[in-house]
Design a protein around this motif. Structure first.
Motif, PDB file in Angstrom:
ATOM      1  N   ARG A   1    -121.989  27.024 -52.378  1.00 17.68           N
ATOM      2  CA  ARG A   1    -122.760  25.939 -51.780  1.00 17.68           C
ATOM      3  C   ARG A   1    -122.382  25.771 -50.318  1.00 17.68           C
ATOM      4  O   ARG A   1    -121.228  25.892 -49.949  1.00 17.68           O
ATOM      5  CB  ARG A   1    -122.504  24.632 -52.547  1.00 17.68           C
ATOM      6  CG  ARG A   1    -123.234  23.433 -51.947  1.00 17.68           C
ATOM      7  CD  ARG A   1    -123.259  22.278 -52.890  1.00 17.68           C
ATOM      8  NE  ARG A   1    -124.364  22.407 -53.841  1.00 17.68           N
ATOM      9  CZ  ARG A   1    -124.525  21.617 -54.899  1.00 17.68           C
ATOM     10  NH1 ARG A   1    -123.656  20.670 -55.161  1.00 17.68           N
ATOM     11  NH2 ARG A   1    -125.543  21.777 -55.693  1.00 17.68           N
ATOM     12  N   GLU A   2    -123.387  25.489 -49.522  1.00 18.15           N
ATOM     13  CA  GLU A   2    -123.209  25.333 -48.073  1.00 18.15           C
ATOM     14  C   GLU A   2    -122.172  24.252 -47.755  1.00 18.15           C
ATOM     15  O   GLU A   2    -122.014  23.302 -48.505  1.00 18.15           O
ATOM     16  CB  GLU A   2    -124.547  24.929 -47.449  1.00 18.15           C
ATOM     17  CG  GLU A   2    -124.532  24.878 -45.934  1.00 18.15           C
ATOM     18  CD  GLU A   2    -125.921  24.604 -45.396  1.00 18.15           C
ATOM     19  OE1 GLU A   2    -126.270  25.220 -44.408  1.00 18.15           O
ATOM     20  OE2 GLU A   2    -126.650  23.780 -45.982  1.00 18.15           O
TER      21      GLU A   2
ATOM     22  N   LYS B   1    -131.145  23.597 -53.156  1.00 20.23           N
ATOM     23  CA  LYS B   1    -129.740  23.470 -53.562  1.00 20.23           C
ATOM     24  C   LYS B   1    -128.769  23.841 -52.437  1.00 20.23           C
ATOM     25  O   LYS B   1    -127.570  23.679 -52.590  1.00 20.23           O
ATOM     26  CB  LYS B   1    -129.458  24.396 -54.761  1.00 20.23           C
ATOM     27  CG  LYS B   1    -129.973  23.890 -56.098  1.00 20.23           C
ATOM     28  CD  LYS B   1    -129.514  24.858 -57.174  1.00 20.23           C
ATOM     29  CE  LYS B   1    -130.214  24.653 -58.494  1.00 20.23           C
ATOM     30  NZ  LYS B   1    -129.781  23.433 -59.199  1.00 20.23           N
ATOM     31  N   ARG B   2    -129.322  24.353 -51.339  1.00 18.67           N
ATOM     32  CA  ARG B   2    -128.491  24.818 -50.214  1.00 18.67           C
ATOM     33  C   ARG B   2    -127.391  25.773 -50.694  1.00 18.67           C
ATOM     34  O   ARG B   2    -126.209  25.577 -50.416  1.00 18.67           O
ATOM     35  CB  ARG B   2    -127.870  23.634 -49.452  1.00 18.67           C
ATOM     36  CG  ARG B   2    -128.860  22.636 -48.906  1.00 18.67           C
ATOM     37  CD  ARG B   2    -129.898  23.230 -47.988  1.00 18.67           C
ATOM     38  NE  ARG B   2    -129.347  23.852 -46.791  1.00 18.67           N
ATOM     39  CZ  ARG B   2    -130.048  24.652 -45.967  1.00 18.67           C
ATOM     40  NH1 ARG B   2    -131.298  24.939 -46.232  1.00 18.67           N
ATOM     41  NH2 ARG B   2    -129.490  25.168 -44.897  1.00 18.67           N
ATOM     42  N   ILE B   3    -127.842  26.793 -51.415  1.00 19.30           N
ATOM     43  CA  ILE B   3    -126.863  27.780 -51.874  1.00 19.30           C
ATOM     44  C   ILE B   3    -127.033  29.094 -51.122  1.00 19.30           C
ATOM     45  O   ILE B   3    -128.126  29.473 -50.719  1.00 19.30           O
ATOM     46  CB  ILE B   3    -126.988  28.042 -53.391  1.00 19.30           C
ATOM     47  CG1 ILE B   3    -128.449  28.366 -53.753  1.00 19.30           C
ATOM     48  CG2 ILE B   3    -126.453  26.878 -54.203  1.00 19.30           C
ATOM     49  CD1 ILE B   3    -128.568  29.462 -54.757  1.00 19.30           C
TER      50      ILE B   3
ATOM     51  N   CYS C   1    -120.193  28.207 -57.003  1.00 17.54           N
ATOM     52  CA  CYS C   1    -121.231  27.667 -57.888  1.00 17.54           C
ATOM     53  C   CYS C   1    -121.451  28.541 -59.117  1.00 17.54           C
ATOM     54  O   CYS C   1    -121.802  28.034 -60.179  1.00 17.54           O
ATOM     55  CB  CYS C   1    -122.553  27.569 -57.141  1.00 17.54           C
ATOM     56  SG  CYS C   1    -122.627  26.214 -55.971  1.00 17.54           S
TER      57      CYS C   1
ATOM     58  N   CYS D   1    -122.898  23.401 -59.785  1.00 19.12           N
ATOM     59  CA  CYS D   1    -124.093  23.303 -58.933  1.00 19.12           C
ATOM     60  C   CYS D   1    -125.412  23.458 -59.704  1.00 19.12           C
ATOM     61  O   CYS D   1    -126.485  23.352 -59.126  1.00 19.12           O
ATOM     62  CB  CYS D   1    -124.108  24.321 -57.777  1.00 19.12           C
ATOM     63  SG  CYS D   1    -122.526  24.595 -56.986  1.00 19.12           S
TER      64      CYS D   1
ATOM     65  N   PRO E   1    -127.014  30.152 -46.735  1.00 15.22           N
ATOM     66  CA  PRO E   1    -127.559  29.108 -47.607  1.00 15.22           C
ATOM     67  C   PRO E   1    -128.978  28.686 -47.239  1.00 15.22           C
ATOM     68  O   PRO E   1    -129.347  28.650 -46.073  1.00 15.22           O
ATOM     69  CB  PRO E   1    -126.592  27.945 -47.410  1.00 15.22           C
ATOM     70  CG  PRO E   1    -125.338  28.575 -46.971  1.00 15.22           C
ATOM     71  CD  PRO E   1    -125.746  29.760 -46.146  1.00 15.22           C
TER      72      PRO E   1
ATOM     73  N   TRP F   1    -124.666  29.789 -63.557  1.00  9.97           N
ATOM     74  CA  TRP F   1    -123.958  28.700 -62.886  1.00  9.97           C
ATOM     75  C   TRP F   1    -122.647  28.349 -63.588  1.00  9.97           C
ATOM     76  O   TRP F   1    -122.602  28.253 -64.799  1.00  9.97           O
ATOM     77  CB  TRP F   1    -124.812  27.428 -62.860  1.00  9.97           C
ATOM     78  CG  TRP F   1    -126.132  27.567 -62.182  1.00  9.97           C
ATOM     79  CD1 TRP F   1    -127.353  27.598 -62.771  1.00  9.97           C
ATOM     80  CD2 TRP F   1    -126.360  27.687 -60.774  1.00  9.97           C
ATOM     81  NE1 TRP F   1    -128.341  27.736 -61.826  1.00  9.97           N
ATOM     82  CE2 TRP F   1    -127.756  27.783 -60.595  1.00  9.97           C
ATOM     83  CE3 TRP F   1    -125.524  27.713 -59.653  1.00  9.97           C
ATOM     84  CZ2 TRP F   1    -128.335  27.920 -59.335  1.00  9.97           C
ATOM     85  CZ3 TRP F   1    -126.101  27.843 -58.405  1.00  9.97           C
ATOM     86  CH2 TRP F   1    -127.490  27.939 -58.248  1.00  9.97           C
TER      87      TRP F   1
END
Ligand SMILES: [Ca+2]
Length: 262
Positions: free
Chosen positions: A247-248, A226-228, A254, A160, A222, A157
């Motif tokens: 990230r969305e 974490k909606r990645i 991220c 995020c 995503p 990372w």
């Protein structure tokens, strides 16, 4: 003959006498028109000539680049030649390409071979030959290879998240519609290993994605808490890929990830 005619009184009328003023004017206008047309033609010719000169210059530059690449490849071939260490030339060629760029934009596919040519990624593995050498339709077996494959690696990372996360995913389904063969749509399950209050949790997420033949890129939409989502560009041997995590929504960068086929 058109201008000479006789009246009923047998006077010969010659176009030189009666028609002359009108004709002179017409001739004058026609002359001006011709001049304009010639000028327009010259401008168009000059523009076309400039354009073809530009294309020629670019082709020459590409040719030089390709010669440079070939020379480097020959050097590598010589070094590797006697060693017989299992490194094949095609693999090295694509690695050299990775290092030096392909001369095509990132939305294009480099056809390879002796005459440099770029075609749009969308034309790769779409079922008809677009490269003069047909290379865009030569390596289109990934579909069989992707279904059921599982991948694992780590996310590093930059934002995020904090500690590196282990991630694994399995491609559980594939779909390649006839009308859009250069993409393979994927069903994906990915599992993120996350530490929560000193405990390691495995969070499983179902999502979708696609495989881009031209770019040899995996795109995962995503999902998860974490909606990645992420991209992963396949290396030459198809056993590892590296990519970017986003990230969305904002598509904020991220971090990076590296995955290996398991
Ligand atoms: Ca094609």
């Amino acid at each position: 003959a058109v201008c000479s005619w006789r009246t009923r009184t047998h006077h010969t009328l010659h176009c030189g006498v009666y028609k002359a003023p009108q004709l002179r004017q017409l001739a004058l206008v026609a002359g001006q028109m011709r001049t304009i047309l010639i000028l327009l033609g010259l401008v168009a010719y000059a523009a076309a000539d400039g354009l073809s000169a530009m294309i020629r210059a670019r082709a020459d530059a590409n040719e030089l680049r390709m010669q440079g690449l070939q020379a480097r490849l020959d050097t590598i071939d010589k070094k590797v030649g006697g060693l017989d260490n299992g490194v094949d030339t095609a693999d090295l060629a694509s690695r050299v390409d990775e290092l030096t760029g392909t001369g095509c934009s990132d939305k294009e596919y480099q056809c390879g071979g002796n005459s440099p040519q770029c075609v749009n990624n969308l034309l790769v593995c779409d079922g008809s030959k677009d490269c003069r050498n047909g290379h865009d339709e030569m390596n289109c077996k990934d579909l069989d290879d992707l279904e059921g494959s599982s991948w694992g690696g780590r996310i590093h990372w930059d934002a995020c998240g904090t500690l590196d996360n282990r991630i694994t995913f399995v491609i559980t389904g594939t779909d390649r519609p006839d009308y859009f063969q250069s993409r393979v749509w994927l069903k994906i399950t990915f599992i993120m290993e996350e530490e929560v209050d000193g405990e390691i949790l495995h969070l499983s997420t179902n999502t979708d994605g696609f495989w881009n033949y031209g770019a040899r890129r995996l795109v995962v939409y995503p999902g998860g808490p974490k909606r990645i989502g992420f991209t992963c560009d396949m290396n030459a041997d198809g056993k590892a890929c590296t990519g970017e995590v986003m990230r969305e929504g904002t598509l904020t960068h991220c971090g990076n990830l590296m995955l290996f086929r398991q």
